[in-house]
Design a protein around this motif. Structure first.
Motif, short mmCIF file in Angstrom:
data_model
loop_
_atom_site.label_atom_id
_atom_site.label_comp_id
_atom_site.label_asym_id
_atom_site.label_seq_id
_atom_site.Cartn_x
_atom_site.Cartn_y
_atom_site.Cartn_z
N VAL A 117 0.87 -1.29 -0.06
CA VAL A 117 -0.15 0.05 0.03
C VAL A 117 1.04 1.32 0.16
O VAL A 117 1.86 1.42 1.04
CB VAL A 117 -0.96 0.27 1.27
N LEU A 118 0.75 2.04 -1.04
CA LEU A 118 1.39 3.16 -1.33
C LEU A 118 0.49 4.44 -1.32
O LEU A 118 -0.71 3.90 -2.09
CB LEU A 118 2.33 3.27 -2.42
N TYR A 119 0.77 5.64 -1.08
CA TYR A 119 0.01 6.81 -1.39
C TYR A 119 0.81 7.87 -2.04
O TYR A 119 2.19 8.00 -1.87
CB TYR A 119 -0.49 7.50 0.09
N ALA A 120 0.41 8.61 -3.10
CA ALA A 120 0.97 9.62 -3.89
C ALA A 120 0.22 10.77 -3.95
O ALA A 120 -0.97 10.80 -4.18
CB ALA A 120 1.14 9.32 -5.01
N GLY A 121 0.73 11.95 -3.72
CA GLY A 121 0.20 13.37 -3.87
C GLY A 121 0.41 13.55 -5.24
O GLY A 121 1.59 13.58 -5.74
N VAL A 122 -0.75 13.77 -6.06
CA VAL A 122 -0.52 14.08 -7.53
C VAL A 122 -1.19 15.54 -7.63
O VAL A 122 -2.43 15.86 -7.14
CB VAL A 122 -1.28 13.11 -8.39
N TYR A 123 -0.40 16.46 -8.24
CA TYR A 123 -0.94 17.87 -8.57
C TYR A 123 -2.36 17.65 -9.32
O TYR A 123 -2.72 17.02 -10.24
CB TYR A 123 0.16 18.61 -9.60
N MET A 124 -3.22 18.61 -8.98
CA MET A 124 -4.46 18.86 -9.57
C MET A 124 -5.60 17.89 -9.17
O MET A 124 -6.77 17.98 -9.30
CB MET A 124 -4.32 19.20 -11.08
N THR A 125 -5.09 16.70 -8.83
CA THR A 125 -6.10 15.49 -8.75
C THR A 125 -6.10 15.08 -7.19
O THR A 125 -6.89 13.91 -7.02
CB THR A 125 -5.89 14.56 -9.65
N GLY A 126 -5.05 15.24 -6.35
CA GLY A 126 -5.22 15.02 -4.78
C GLY A 126 -4.23 13.69 -4.76
O GLY A 126 -3.28 13.38 -5.29
N LEU A 127 -4.86 12.98 -3.73
CA LEU A 127 -4.33 11.74 -3.11
C LEU A 127 -4.80 10.54 -3.75
O LEU A 127 -5.94 10.17 -4.04
CB LEU A 127 -4.70 11.79 -1.75
N TRP A 128 -3.77 9.63 -4.19
CA TRP A 128 -3.99 8.42 -4.83
C TRP A 128 -3.25 7.38 -3.95
O TRP A 128 -2.19 7.44 -3.29
CB TRP A 128 -3.15 8.41 -6.26
#
Length: 195
Positions: A117-128
């Motif tokens: 389980v990983l989380y990524a902050g992505v510009y314009m679309t938030g948390l993935w």
């Protein structure tokens, strides 16, 4: 800028050789299973040390890089949040491949109890979120009012609790991202870039 290391919980410090001078907007990551394995980077350059910072070897970042992640339970993998998306290396940064997100990313973290389980902050679309190390990602930003996600933290004893920081301060989920609430009580909502 200078780099120091403590081996006794901060009681005493010893200066280490830095990979280059001057250092600007640089970050340091430590392999969670080997404190002598260090990764030092700024937006465009990366350096690796296998001896606790006594010596450094350059490694190639895949693109302009905002964050590096070395998951505790799979430190052979290095993930990079870059302006080209989330990238992964399985050989210490020698080679990189897409980890499934192809748009600019700002931050990364892993669930400390589950290496998949990983989380990524992505510009314009938030948390993935991914549950298979980047094979498939799902947006879990929902109603979180954070703006761009610049910082992510997962509670190590309650991994469904996630704190994210961004342009509008802090928001928290206790449901692994299915719902969110402001976490700015007692502090002024302000831009949060790092935890």
């Amino acid at each position: 800028d200078r780099l120091f290391r403590s081996d006794d919980g901060g009681e005493a410090w010893e200066e280490r050789v830095t990979p280059k001078r001057p250092l600007h907007a640089s970050s340091l990551r430590v392999d969670p299973l080997n404190s002598n394995s260090l990764y030092f980077f700024d937006a465009a350059e990366g350096f690796r040390s296998a001896d606790g910072g006594q010596s450094w070897v350059a490694f190639t970042l895949p693109a302009i890089t905002r964050d590096l992640l070395i998951p505790a339970q799979s430190p052979q993998h290095i993930y990079a949040a870059t302006f080209s998306g989330v990238m992964v290396s399985s050989n210490g940064g020698q080679n990189w491949a897409s980890a499934g997100i192809l748009t600019a990313a700002s931050s990364l973290t892993a669930d400390p109890t589950n290496p998949n389980v990983l989380y990524a902050g992505v510009y314009m679309t938030g948390l993935w979120r991914t549950t298979n190390q980047g094979g498939l990602w799902k947006n879990v930003h929902g109603d979180a009012r954070s703006g761009d996600v610049e910082a992510i933290a997962v509670n190590p004893t309650s991994p469904n609790t996630i704190l994210i920081g961004g342009n509008e301060g802090l928001v928290r989920s206790t449901t692994a991202g299915t719902s969110w609430a402001s976490a700015n009580t007692g502090i002024q909502a302000m831009r949060v870039e790092k935890f």
